[in-house]
Motif scaffolding. Structure first.
Motif, PDB file in Angstrom:
ATOM      1  N   ARG A  45     -38.623   3.486 -75.662  1.00 57.63           N
ATOM      2  CA  ARG A  45     -37.234   3.187 -76.011  1.00 57.63           C
ATOM      3  C   ARG A  45     -36.271   4.200 -75.401  1.00 57.63           C
ATOM      4  O   ARG A  45     -35.243   3.829 -74.824  1.00 57.63           O
ATOM      5  CB  ARG A  45     -37.069   3.151 -77.533  1.00 57.63           C
ATOM      6  N   THR A  49     -33.531   3.440 -72.310  1.00 57.10           N
ATOM      7  CA  THR A  49     -32.099   3.730 -72.424  1.00 57.10           C
ATOM      8  C   THR A  49     -31.627   4.660 -71.309  1.00 57.10           C
ATOM      9  O   THR A  49     -30.569   4.445 -70.699  1.00 57.10           O
ATOM     10  CB  THR A  49     -31.793   4.364 -73.791  1.00 57.10           C
ATOM     11  N   GLN A  53     -28.922   3.604 -68.389  1.00 58.82           N
ATOM     12  CA  GLN A  53     -27.690   4.362 -68.170  1.00 58.82           C
ATOM     13  C   GLN A  53     -27.587   4.864 -66.731  1.00 58.82           C
ATOM     14  O   GLN A  53     -26.505   4.862 -66.140  1.00 58.82           O
ATOM     15  CB  GLN A  53     -27.630   5.530 -69.160  1.00 58.82           C
ATOM     16  N   HIS A 229     -28.814  -7.304 -75.424  1.00 56.93           N
ATOM     17  CA  HIS A 229     -28.590  -5.849 -75.483  1.00 56.93           C
ATOM     18  C   HIS A 229     -28.330  -5.419 -76.931  1.00 56.93           C
ATOM     19  O   HIS A 229     -28.900  -4.422 -77.406  1.00 56.93           O
ATOM     20  CB  HIS A 229     -27.410  -5.478 -74.588  1.00 56.93           C
ATOM     21  N   LYS A 233     -30.788  -3.114 -79.524  1.00 60.18           N
ATOM     22  CA  LYS A 233     -30.340  -1.960 -80.309  1.00 60.18           C
ATOM     23  C   LYS A 233     -30.625  -2.173 -81.793  1.00 60.18           C
ATOM     24  O   LYS A 233     -31.100  -1.253 -82.475  1.00 60.18           O
ATOM     25  CB  LYS A 233     -28.835  -1.728 -80.099  1.00 60.18           C
TER      26      LYS A 233
END
Length: 484
Positions: A45, A49, A53, A229, A233
């Motif tokens: 995870r 992320t 980014q 998305h 989350k």
């Protein structure tokens, strides 16, 4: 559609962007696989992320800054993502595809992944046919399928199917598209559905559940990607909003309500609706009628209820719509599709059956009608054999039937290489189209739509708008790690 040497139109810009930072293409790093690493999922995870980014920063600095008036532009990217293959000691969750796709949708970019293109020899510009083929497929996918582009007007296809001219020029085809995956959260299922509308002029629009307006197909992928998305989350956050997760865990009641709302509130022009029988017809829960799907699609109900829409168990409707209801005057018919093991075996002609010879597939898209069931028209569509198919005259290339299990000596399962037969069954047909001639014309529409400009070697399995919708959802499953 350009000739060799032609320039692109002024409103189209094609740009090469070099990925200079090699870390962008590296797999998500972990300190050990899940079998020995208790923190594996947590590391995945965090790594996902971080990778997402990094790709967002790359896209902002190297792509978006080169696009003039980017707020009014549609941006499509073919991304050479390195070599994706199964390697011992590497978990599929370490693949960066989901992070890259997620970064693209958050920056409003539609994307298509392509494994690294390598020549047959070093310092050589000669590429293998397989490499050329998958490169062309990537280009066709992003330029045609991602845009819902056709080479001509669907209205011309509808006229060829013998749809009356005054209807063909404004006919909409709406397909309900559903994707289901297991193990979304623990044993909970992922299930998400959309409606795709193909207009007579070739425009493709999408209606998302709980939305009140159709949106362009090119925008729909971005919207679904952003939803996924948020779901990602919420799935990874304790105490998160359950309403976000429920949007991609549609139950039977959610599915049939989406259908009912669409048919009653969102038909603008004369419309043919396409829906698969599988799952849409099944009663998904015994905990009250609110979780029942559209059981009218079952064989045991369809004949008796062929001139109504039975939404008596659907929240917000609670009725059976009759054929003369003014709200449904634009609905020409609903067509139920069945395939796979629910459709019969076939051979191309009786001579081969009588001679007990090896079977051959059809060389062109072929349609048939079952005359043994006169109450409802059963139309069968069979695709043509792909031009890339292995030669059928070789002894091991074709069998009439396939034994699926070694001990199942009575099996007669369809050979995997045969083109699939699709059953097309219209019901709730408008009164002026209930002649045999008109029913055949209505069935020819999804039959002829089993073609795609991005699929040039044979026929697609589902009619074109359904194909577009299912692929649209499946493209984005990697954001939720549901693509393997």
């Amino acid at each position: 559609m350009l000739r060799e040497g032609d320039c692109f139109p002024e409103h189209i810009t094609v740009t090469d962007v070099l990925i200079e930072d090699s870390t962008l293409l590296e797999r998500i790093s972990v300190s050990g696989l899940s079998s020995v690493n208790r923190n594996f999922d947590q590391e995945i995870r965090k790594g996902h992320t971080k990778k997402r980014q990094a790709w967002q920063n790359f896209l902002k600095n190297n792509v978006l800054n080169k696009v003039k008036s980017k707020n009014d532009s549609s941006i499509f990217a073919i991304i050479e993502i390195g070599t994706i293959q199964k390697i011992k000691g590497v978990d599929p969750k370490q693949n960066i595809r989901g992070a890259v796709r997620e970064a693209c949708v958050l920056e409003n970019i539609n994307s298509q992944m392509l494994q690294t293109v390598k020549p047959t020899k070093k310092d050589d510009k000669v590429y293998s046919p397989q490499t050329k083929g998958r490169t062309l497929n990537a280009v066709l996918d992003v330029t045609l399928r991602h845009t819902g582009t056709l080479y001509g007007l669907p209205s011309e296809v509808y006229q060829l199917a013998k749809i009356p001219e005054n209807i063909a020029h404004k006919l909409d085809i709406i397909a309900f598209c559903r994707v289901q995956k297991n193990n979304f959260i623990g044993r909970n299922q992922f299930q998400y559905a959309i409606a795709v509308r193909l207009s007579a002029t070739g425009t493709v629009d999408v209606l998302l559940p709980n939305h009140k307006q159709w949106i362009p197909y090119t925008q729909a992928g971005i919207e679904i990607g952003k939803l996924f998305h948020e779901v990602r989350k919420a799935r990874n956050t304790q105490g998160s909003d359950r309403k976000i997760l429920e949007q991609v865990q549609m139950k039977g009641g959610d599915l049939v309500k989406f259908v009912a709302d669409t048919l009653v509130n969102h038909l603008k022009n004369p419309t043919v609706v396409l829906i698969e029988a599988d799952v849409w017809r099944n009663e998904r829960s015994k905990n009250g009628s609110g979780n029942q799907a559209w059981f009218q699609l079952k064989n045991e109900y369809l004949l008796e209820q062929r001139d109504i829409l039975n939404f008596s168990h659907v929240i917000g409707h609670n009725c059976q719509y009759k054929r003369d209801d003014e709200k449904l005057n634009n609905l020409l018919t609903v067509i139920r599709l069945r395939s796979g093991k629910e459709t019969p075996q076939y051979v191309t002609n009786r001579q081969e059956w009588n001679e007990d010879s090896e079977t051959k597939d059809f060389t062109q898209l072929s349609g048939f009608i079952d005359k043994t069931a006169p109450e409802l028209l059963h139309y069968f569509s069979i695709g043509r054999i792909p031009s890339t198919q292995k030669g059928q005259n070789e002894p091991q290339a074709r069998n009439l039937s396939k034994i699926e299990h070694q001990d199942d000596i009575y099996a007669a399962n369809i050979a995997y290489k045969h083109q699939q037969m699709i059953e097309i069954l219209p019901f709730f047909v408008r009164a002026d189209l209930q002649t045999e001639k008109s029913l055949k014309a209505l069935c020819r529409v999804p039959h002829y739509l089993r073609t795609s400009p991005a699929f040039t070697k044979g026929n697609i399995h589902q009619p074109y708008p359904m194909h577009l919708g299912i692929d649209l959802i499946q493209d984005l499953l990697c954001i939720l790690d549901l693509d393997f």
